[in-house]
Design an enzyme around this catalytic site. Structure first.
Site, PDB file in Angstrom:
ATOM      1  N   CYS A   1     -12.706   5.194  -8.061  1.00 32.51           N
ATOM      2  CA  CYS A   1     -13.460   5.993  -6.722  1.00 32.51           C
ATOM      3  C   CYS A   1     -14.972   6.023  -7.630  1.00 32.51           C
ATOM      4  CB  CYS A   1     -13.728   7.778  -7.194  1.00 32.51           C
ATOM      5  SG  CYS A   1     -14.588   8.421  -6.377  1.00 32.51           S
TER       6      CYS A   1
ATOM      7  N   CYS B   1     -18.388   6.422   1.052  1.00 31.40           N
ATOM      8  CA  CYS B   1     -17.052   5.802  -0.235  1.00 31.40           C
ATOM      9  C   CYS B   1     -17.643   4.764  -0.975  1.00 31.40           C
ATOM     10  CB  CYS B   1     -15.778   5.201   0.639  1.00 31.40           C
ATOM     11  SG  CYS B   1     -14.149   5.476  -0.208  1.00 31.40           S
TER      12      CYS B   1
HETATM   13  N1  LIG Z   1      -9.836   8.880  -2.511  1.00 33.28           N
HETATM   14  C1  LIG Z   1      -9.384   7.510  -2.982  1.00 33.28           C
HETATM   15  C2  LIG Z   1     -10.368   7.581  -3.848  1.00 33.28           C
HETATM   16  C3  LIG Z   1     -11.518   7.457  -3.763  1.00 33.28           C
HETATM   17  C4  LIG Z   1     -12.714   6.605  -3.604  1.00 33.28           C
HETATM   18  C5  LIG Z   1     -13.736   7.160  -3.797  1.00 33.28           C
HETATM   19  N2  LIG Z   1     -14.739   8.096  -3.052  1.00 33.28           N
HETATM   20  C6  LIG Z   1     -15.546   6.579  -4.013  1.00 33.28           C
HETATM   21  O1  LIG Z   1     -16.328   6.352  -3.708  1.00 33.28           O
HETATM   22  O2  LIG Z   1     -14.581   5.280  -3.989  1.00 33.28           O
HETATM   23  C7  LIG Z   1      -8.239   7.573  -3.066  1.00 33.28           C
HETATM   24  O3  LIG Z   1      -7.249   8.386  -3.354  1.00 33.28           O
HETATM   25  O4  LIG Z   1      -7.725   6.253  -2.765  1.00 33.28           O
END
Ligand SMILES: N[C@@H](CCC[C@H](N)C(=O)O)C(=O)O
Length: 262
Positions: free
Chosen positions: A74, A199
């Site tokens: 993340c 994200c």
């Molecule tokens: N939900 C994603 C991992 C988290 C991504 C995150 N919010 C970021 O900022 O990179 C997954 O499970 O692939």
């Protein structure tokens, strides 16, 4: 038992932070993590992150999505964890840490802007209407004309659960180009199973995908997300992206205690 927690957000991607350097947290309790991330019955967050000791580096990052499952990298969470480690006195203005995708280096300035080095990327699948790549987490990147009006939860879920990505699924980023080096991005996140306001691994994937497919020649790219603005910069040589940095604010919101027997 009462749990002390800290709440952080990075461009609206929000996380419950727990200092687990004494190794007290029940790491396999999926239900507990899900409850702590619940916005009605718990603290609320897109994810939960443990700050842990590391034998070699400043600390270790353990990341869970809000569904309670440990997941891949993340980017915004990593940036927030750097700010949290500074608040806890673990680091000053530089950090070396280990996450699920390996070693990371980061800096934090006096305004709380964190520059986090992401993994190198050399495998990119470019199709006529989308790009797929892994920036620590898997990302589908697709240009659209109607970004503001798109139902991200519905359209994102269709792609995330499609045969393209099988059981593991993918995060899904919808993109609109605003200028040669500026892109607007909205992301459906796997493990949250909804749109999040930002994200980090997602915008990193968008910046690289837009460069690789010739939408931009810049190596410093601005990404406008629903929760604010991020920047991604990189070096590129023959399709290999190195020195990839995700840059933006990481903000402490509040701290508190919560009963674990809820
Ligand atoms: N939900 C994603 C991992 C988290 C991504 C995150 N919010 C970021 O900022 O990179 C997954 O499970 O692939």
């Amino acid at each position: 038992m009462q749990l002390i927690f800290y709440k952080y957000q990075g461009t609206g991607n929000d996380f419950v932070m727990i200092d687990n350097r004494t190794d007290f947290f029940p790491k396999n309790n999926t239900k507990l993590v899900e409850q702590l991330c619940d916005r009605r019955f718990g603290i609320g967050g897109d994810g939960l992150i443990l700050l842990e000791n590391h034998p070699q580096y400043d600390f270790k990052m353990v990341y869970y999505n809000s569904d309670g499952n440990e997941s891949s990298m993340c980017g915004n969470g990593g940036r927030c964890l750097v700010a949290f480690a500074k608040q806890m006195g673990v680091i000053d203005n530089k950090a070396k840490f280990e996450a699920v995708d390996g070693y990371h280096y980061a800096t934090i300035d006096k305004d709380g802007i964190v520059a986090l080095q992401m993994k190198d990327v050399d495998t990119i699948k470019s199709e006529s209407n989308y790009t797929f790549l892994n920036t620590g987490s898997p990302h589908h990147v697709q240009l659209v004309d109607n970004l503001a009006k798109l139902d991200i939860k519905t359209e994102g879920a269709k792609i995330r659960y499609s045969d393209l990505y099988g059981k593991a699924g993918s995060n899904v980023n919808f993109v609109y180009q605003l200028a040669s080096d500026i892109f607007a991005v909205r992301t459906y996140e796997r493990g949250v199973e909804d749109e999040t306001l930002s994200c980090g691994t997602g915008v990193t994937a968008v910046a690289i995908a837009m460069h690789q497919t010739g939408k931009t020649n810049n190596n410093i790219i601005d990404l406008n997300v629903e929760g604010g603005k991020l920047k991604v910069q990189f070096d590129v040589d023959n399709g290999k992206y190195t020195n990839v940095f995700l840059i933006g604010p990481a903000t402490f919101v509040f701290e508190g205690k919560i009963n674990l027997d809820f």
